[in-house]
Design an enzyme around this catalytic site. Sequence first.
Site, PDB file in Angstrom:
ATOM      1  N   GLU A  14      -4.210  15.566  33.466  1.00 31.41           N
ATOM      2  CA  GLU A  14      -4.782  14.827  32.326  1.00 31.41           C
ATOM      3  C   GLU A  14      -6.257  15.183  32.175  1.00 31.41           C
ATOM      4  OE1 GLU A  14      -4.000  12.673  29.688  1.00 31.41           O
ATOM      5  OE2 GLU A  14      -6.171  12.711  29.373  1.00 31.41           O
ATOM      6  N   TYR A  71       1.715   8.993  26.187  1.00 29.35           N
ATOM      7  CA  TYR A  71       3.044   8.384  26.050  1.00 29.35           C
ATOM      8  C   TYR A  71       4.141   9.285  26.628  1.00 29.35           C
ATOM      9  CZ  TYR A  71       1.947   4.620  22.672  1.00 29.35           C
ATOM     10  OH  TYR A  71       1.507   3.489  22.048  1.00 29.35           O
ATOM     11  N   ARG A  77       0.802  14.938  18.994  1.00 27.99           N
ATOM     12  CA  ARG A  77       1.602  15.484  17.905  1.00 27.99           C
ATOM     13  C   ARG A  77       0.715  15.625  16.676  1.00 27.99           C
ATOM     14  NH1 ARG A  77       7.044  15.569  18.580  1.00 27.99           N
ATOM     15  NH2 ARG A  77       7.493  15.179  16.378  1.00 27.99           N
ATOM     16  N   GLU A 103      16.728  16.296   3.681  1.00 26.93           N
ATOM     17  CA  GLU A 103      16.441  16.417   5.109  1.00 26.93           C
ATOM     18  C   GLU A 103      16.862  17.808   5.579  1.00 26.93           C
ATOM     19  OE1 GLU A 103      14.924  14.738   7.788  1.00 26.93           O
ATOM     20  OE2 GLU A 103      15.525  16.592   8.768  1.00 26.93           O
ATOM     21  N   HIS A 123      13.874 -21.050  30.565  1.00 23.02           N
ATOM     22  CA  HIS A 123      13.627 -20.789  31.980  1.00 23.02           C
ATOM     23  C   HIS A 123      14.915 -20.298  32.631  1.00 23.02           C
ATOM     24  CE1 HIS A 123      11.939 -21.281  35.973  1.00 23.02           C
ATOM     25  NE2 HIS A 123      13.071 -21.878  36.328  1.00 23.02           N
TER      26      HIS A 123
HETATM   27  P1  FAD Z   1      10.007  12.045  11.601  1.00 20.25           P
HETATM   28  O1  FAD Z   1      10.837  11.141  12.408  1.00 20.25           O
HETATM   29  O2  FAD Z   1       9.293  13.154  12.280  1.00 20.25           O
HETATM   30  O3  FAD Z   1      10.966  12.625  10.483  1.00 20.25           O
HETATM   31  C1  FAD Z   1      10.548  13.586   9.579  1.00 20.25           C
HETATM   32  C2  FAD Z   1      11.779  14.319   9.083  1.00 20.25           C
HETATM   33  O4  FAD Z   1      11.409  15.130   7.974  1.00 20.25           O
HETATM   34  C3  FAD Z   1      12.375  15.275  10.118  1.00 20.25           C
HETATM   35  O5  FAD Z   1      13.738  14.963  10.307  1.00 20.25           O
HETATM   36  C4  FAD Z   1      12.209  16.666   9.518  1.00 20.25           C
HETATM   37  O6  FAD Z   1      13.300  17.534   9.800  1.00 20.25           O
HETATM   38  C5  FAD Z   1      12.130  16.343   8.036  1.00 20.25           C
HETATM   39  N1  FAD Z   1      11.370  17.321   7.260  1.00 20.25           N
HETATM   40  C6  FAD Z   1      10.106  17.766   7.486  1.00 20.25           C
HETATM   41  N2  FAD Z   1       9.723  18.594   6.505  1.00 20.25           N
HETATM   42  C7  FAD Z   1      10.765  18.678   5.644  1.00 20.25           C
HETATM   43  C8  FAD Z   1      10.981  19.369   4.424  1.00 20.25           C
HETATM   44  N3  FAD Z   1      10.014  20.104   3.871  1.00 20.25           N
HETATM   45  N4  FAD Z   1      12.187  19.255   3.828  1.00 20.25           N
HETATM   46  C9  FAD Z   1      13.162  18.477   4.364  1.00 20.25           C
HETATM   47  N5  FAD Z   1      13.005  17.784   5.495  1.00 20.25           N
HETATM   48  C10 FAD Z   1      11.820  17.875   6.117  1.00 20.25           C
HETATM   49  N6  FAD Z   1       7.875   5.976  18.375  1.00 20.25           N
HETATM   50  C11 FAD Z   1       8.113   4.662  18.643  1.00 20.25           C
HETATM   51  O7  FAD Z   1       7.781   3.807  17.821  1.00 20.25           O
HETATM   52  N7  FAD Z   1       8.726   4.282  19.807  1.00 20.25           N
HETATM   53  C12 FAD Z   1       9.112   5.180  20.740  1.00 20.25           C
HETATM   54  O8  FAD Z   1       9.662   4.806  21.781  1.00 20.25           O
HETATM   55  C13 FAD Z   1       8.873   6.558  20.496  1.00 20.25           C
HETATM   56  N8  FAD Z   1       9.245   7.493  21.385  1.00 20.25           N
HETATM   57  C14 FAD Z   1       9.049   8.808  21.109  1.00 20.25           C
HETATM   58  C15 FAD Z   1       9.439   9.748  22.047  1.00 20.25           C
HETATM   59  C16 FAD Z   1       9.248  11.095  21.802  1.00 20.25           C
HETATM   60  C17 FAD Z   1       9.685  12.118  22.823  1.00 20.25           C
HETATM   61  C18 FAD Z   1       8.652  11.515  20.565  1.00 20.25           C
HETATM   62  C19 FAD Z   1       8.467  12.970  20.270  1.00 20.25           C
HETATM   63  C20 FAD Z   1       8.244  10.588  19.633  1.00 20.25           C
HETATM   64  C21 FAD Z   1       8.436   9.219  19.895  1.00 20.25           C
HETATM   65  N9  FAD Z   1       8.033   8.238  18.988  1.00 20.25           N
HETATM   66  C22 FAD Z   1       8.242   6.915  19.274  1.00 20.25           C
HETATM   67  C23 FAD Z   1       7.379   8.583  17.710  1.00 20.25           C
HETATM   68  C24 FAD Z   1       8.408   8.525  16.546  1.00 20.25           C
HETATM   69  O9  FAD Z   1       9.463   9.428  16.809  1.00 20.25           O
HETATM   70  C25 FAD Z   1       7.718   8.863  15.245  1.00 20.25           C
HETATM   71  O10 FAD Z   1       6.615   8.007  15.042  1.00 20.25           O
HETATM   72  C26 FAD Z   1       8.678   8.697  14.058  1.00 20.25           C
HETATM   73  O11 FAD Z   1       9.820   9.500  14.215  1.00 20.25           O
HETATM   74  C27 FAD Z   1       7.967   9.051  12.766  1.00 20.25           C
HETATM   75  O12 FAD Z   1       8.852   8.911  11.694  1.00 20.25           O
HETATM   76  P2  FAD Z   1       8.644   9.749  10.351  1.00 20.25           P
HETATM   77  O13 FAD Z   1       9.705   9.270   9.418  1.00 20.25           O
HETATM   78  O14 FAD Z   1       7.245   9.692   9.913  1.00 20.25           O
HETATM   79  O15 FAD Z   1       8.900  11.280  10.768  1.00 20.25           O
HETATM   80  P1  NAD Z   2      -0.652  11.143  23.481  1.00 18.82           P
HETATM   81  O1  NAD Z   2      -1.737  11.204  22.472  1.00 18.82           O
HETATM   82  O2  NAD Z   2      -0.017   9.840  23.794  1.00 18.82           O
HETATM   83  O3  NAD Z   2      -1.185  11.724  24.874  1.00 18.82           O
HETATM   84  C1  NAD Z   2      -1.726  13.003  24.993  1.00 18.82           C
HETATM   85  C2  NAD Z   2      -2.531  13.067  26.285  1.00 18.82           C
HETATM   86  O4  NAD Z   2      -2.838  14.423  26.546  1.00 18.82           O
HETATM   87  C3  NAD Z   2      -3.851  12.305  26.204  1.00 18.82           C
HETATM   88  O5  NAD Z   2      -3.982  11.482  27.321  1.00 18.82           O
HETATM   89  C4  NAD Z   2      -4.893  13.424  26.174  1.00 18.82           C
HETATM   90  O6  NAD Z   2      -6.117  13.042  26.786  1.00 18.82           O
HETATM   91  C5  NAD Z   2      -4.192  14.512  26.987  1.00 18.82           C
HETATM   92  N1  NAD Z   2      -4.631  15.885  26.722  1.00 18.82           N
HETATM   93  C6  NAD Z   2      -4.943  16.451  25.534  1.00 18.82           C
HETATM   94  N2  NAD Z   2      -5.254  17.767  25.703  1.00 18.82           N
HETATM   95  C7  NAD Z   2      -5.118  18.043  27.021  1.00 18.82           C
HETATM   96  C8  NAD Z   2      -5.282  19.219  27.836  1.00 18.82           C
HETATM   97  N3  NAD Z   2      -5.624  20.379  27.292  1.00 18.82           N
HETATM   98  N4  NAD Z   2      -5.070  19.129  29.153  1.00 18.82           N
HETATM   99  C9  NAD Z   2      -4.698  17.934  29.719  1.00 18.82           C
HETATM  100  N5  NAD Z   2      -4.544  16.801  29.009  1.00 18.82           N
HETATM  101  C10 NAD Z   2      -4.734  16.841  27.683  1.00 18.82           C
HETATM  102  O7  NAD Z   2       0.428  12.230  22.978  1.00 18.82           O
HETATM  103  P2  NAD Z   2       1.939  12.473  23.395  1.00 18.82           P
HETATM  104  O8  NAD Z   2       2.242  11.887  24.714  1.00 18.82           O
HETATM  105  O9  NAD Z   2       2.186  13.921  23.162  1.00 18.82           O
HETATM  106  O10 NAD Z   2       2.738  11.660  22.304  1.00 18.82           O
HETATM  107  C11 NAD Z   2       2.564  11.979  20.917  1.00 18.82           C
HETATM  108  C12 NAD Z   2       2.749  10.753  20.063  1.00 18.82           C
HETATM  109  O11 NAD Z   2       4.130  10.407  19.997  1.00 18.82           O
HETATM  110  C13 NAD Z   2       2.060   9.513  20.577  1.00 18.82           C
HETATM  111  O12 NAD Z   2       0.718   9.446  20.193  1.00 18.82           O
HETATM  112  C14 NAD Z   2       2.870   8.415  19.953  1.00 18.82           C
HETATM  113  O13 NAD Z   2       2.385   8.204  18.672  1.00 18.82           O
HETATM  114  C15 NAD Z   2       4.261   9.002  19.887  1.00 18.82           C
HETATM  115  N6  NAD Z   2       5.091   8.485  21.014  1.00 18.82           N
HETATM  116  C16 NAD Z   2       5.277   7.135  21.114  1.00 18.82           C
HETATM  117  C17 NAD Z   2       6.036   6.619  22.147  1.00 18.82           C
HETATM  118  C18 NAD Z   2       6.238   5.141  22.219  1.00 18.82           C
HETATM  119  O14 NAD Z   2       5.962   4.455  21.240  1.00 18.82           O
HETATM  120  N7  NAD Z   2       6.725   4.593  23.329  1.00 18.82           N
HETATM  121  C19 NAD Z   2       6.615   7.466  23.085  1.00 18.82           C
HETATM  122  C20 NAD Z   2       6.402   8.826  22.969  1.00 18.82           C
HETATM  123  C21 NAD Z   2       5.644   9.329  21.909  1.00 18.82           C
END
Ligand code: FAD
Ligand code: NAD
Length: 465
Positions: free
Chosen positions: A206, A186, A273, A35, A444
């Site tokens: 949006e 999201y 993303r 990591e 309930h």
């Molecule tokens: P990651 O969690 O991205 O982990 C990948 C890891 O690999 C990182 O720590 C990185 O440093 C490491 N890495 C990358 N390349 C290398 C390399 N070459 N060598 C060593 N290490 C490396 N999902 C939900 O289900 N519920 C939520 O509420 C939710 N909220 C979110 C809110 C935000 C603001 C964001 C940004 C995302 C959210 N997500 C949520 C999405 C969730 O975080 C991701 O789906 C999840 O973390 C993916 O897990 P992963 O293991 O695939 O990758």
């Molecule tokens: P998203 O795909 O949820 O939303 C992106 C939004 O941006 C869309 O509605 C899209 O139409 C809009 N958009 C794209 N280009 C644009 C532009 N040029 N101008 C204006 N609007 C534009 O992506 P996100 O909110 O960045 O989240 C990324 C991912 O992270 C999610 O798809 C989800 O997989 C994960 N995530 C999950 C949770 C959760 O599970 N509760 C929370 C946060 C993030």
Amino acid sequence: MKEISCKLLVVGAGPGGYVCAIRAGQLGIDTVIVEAKKPGGTCLTIGCIPSKALIHAAEEFEAVRLAAEGKSAVGITLAAPAIDLAKTVAWKDRIVGRLTNGVAGLLKKANVKSVHGFAKFRDGKTVEVETETGTQVIRAETIVIATGSVPVELPLIPFGGPVISSTEALSLKSVPESLAVVGAGYIGLELGIAFAKLGAKVTVVEALDRILPLYDAELTKPVGKRLAALGIEVLLGAKAQGLEPKTDQLIVETADVTTRRIMAEQILVAVGRKPAVDGWGLEELDLDRAGRFIRIDDQCRTSMRGIFAIGDVTGEPMLAHRAMAQGEMVAEIVAGHKRSWDKRCIPAVCFTDPEIVSAGLTPDEAKAGGREVKIGLFPFAANGRAMTKHGEDGFVRVVARADNHLVLGIQAVGQGVSELSAAFGLAIEMGARLEDVAGTIHSHPTQGEAFQEAALKALGQALHI
Ligand code: FAD
Ligand code: NAD
């Protein structure tokens, strides 16, 4: 240069990678995990957990602010409250610290060797890691790529200065007076709502003609209503075009093709993303791609023998619980178990206010292909527990096959419905029929009763509506 060999090497310790490594270790597989940053990945350090901490703090602050403004429906009064965001962030960081240390401890307990550094592939069996103590070469029989995802950057609105991604938004030192959010998905709405509750003037831009396009319009309607009540301006069908050179105003082309300039202290770009596939030597490997993602089969095998990929790097839905389920499955496959992806649904939760849950098929998806369906919808306005929490806005909706009543999908929107997602997922995974849900005694007063009532409604037997 130090060299080690192992049976399984996991690259990336996010929810996908660390779960895979823990399970592999538990199964007695000689496992190494690399990591670059902290164990826990995006989810624990800059994603799911920190964002939910901020959302919780914002909810608490909003409740006391409303009380101070004499708007508490339950009769609480108090003097003007204030929030010290630096302290909120420090509290959030302590939670992150506890969780990342916890993951490191679990890896150790499972006898997994952790290497800290960025892994680069030499070939399909070997990676090189620059660590604090020099270059570490790791050879492995099997490799799991779990490198996750990174935020998408808009070329004309690059990150830096006032333009931030969710990572910086979760560590601000103070609440910005004004916040422009690009993307009503999201992240844009979860964090946009939180900052509005903390006192920022929020404007959301949006590109499409509705918010949260991933969910159907019926589900997102209560969220739209709440955005308006919080004073959040939402520009739909609007495209962020760039930044005004001197003032950093956000230039937006609105739906009626006029140009608008938005002055905001911070601009949060949350337009999706993308898989983290750059910089670690993907070019050294002969992996098929599915668009930008790594293509996998139903066992998470890539096109190269001995290399698996899991989590965000493999595509949608980019959710932590999907990554974890894939990680666990791959560890068992490596241990010789017969496993393949056989899940009926991956529930999705959007932590907006109100929250949204979707498990399985929506009514439109279920009807596709001409299938006859029964739909039952029960509003929280008729649910006693929801009333006691000011949570009357929203509903639970159940979609089932008309012929045998097999539940195909369950959706809900409402305060706190994220906690219903486990019941929804379980019902679908266990192959429940409407009669099973309707015949289960639900405690309930709980919001879960709305699930039972929605099933009764689909059967034409609703009691409380
Ligand atoms: P990651 O969690 O991205 O982990 C990948 C890891 O690999 C990182 O720590 C990185 O440093 C490491 N890495 C990358 N390349 C290398 C390399 N070459 N060598 C060593 N290490 C490396 N999902 C939900 O289900 N519920 C939520 O509420 C939710 N909220 C979110 C809110 C935000 C603001 C964001 C940004 C995302 C959210 N997500 C949520 C999405 C969730 O975080 C991701 O789906 C999840 O973390 C993916 O897990 P992963 O293991 O695939 O990758
Ligand atoms: P998203 O795909 O949820 O939303 C992106 C939004 O941006 C869309 O509605 C899209 O139409 C809009 N958009 C794209 N280009 C644009 C532009 N040029 N101008 C204006 N609007 C534009 O992506 P996100 O909110 O960045 O989240 C990324 C991912 O992270 C999610 O798809 C989800 O997989 C994960 N995530 C999950 C949770 C959760 O599970 N509760 C929370 C946060 C993030």
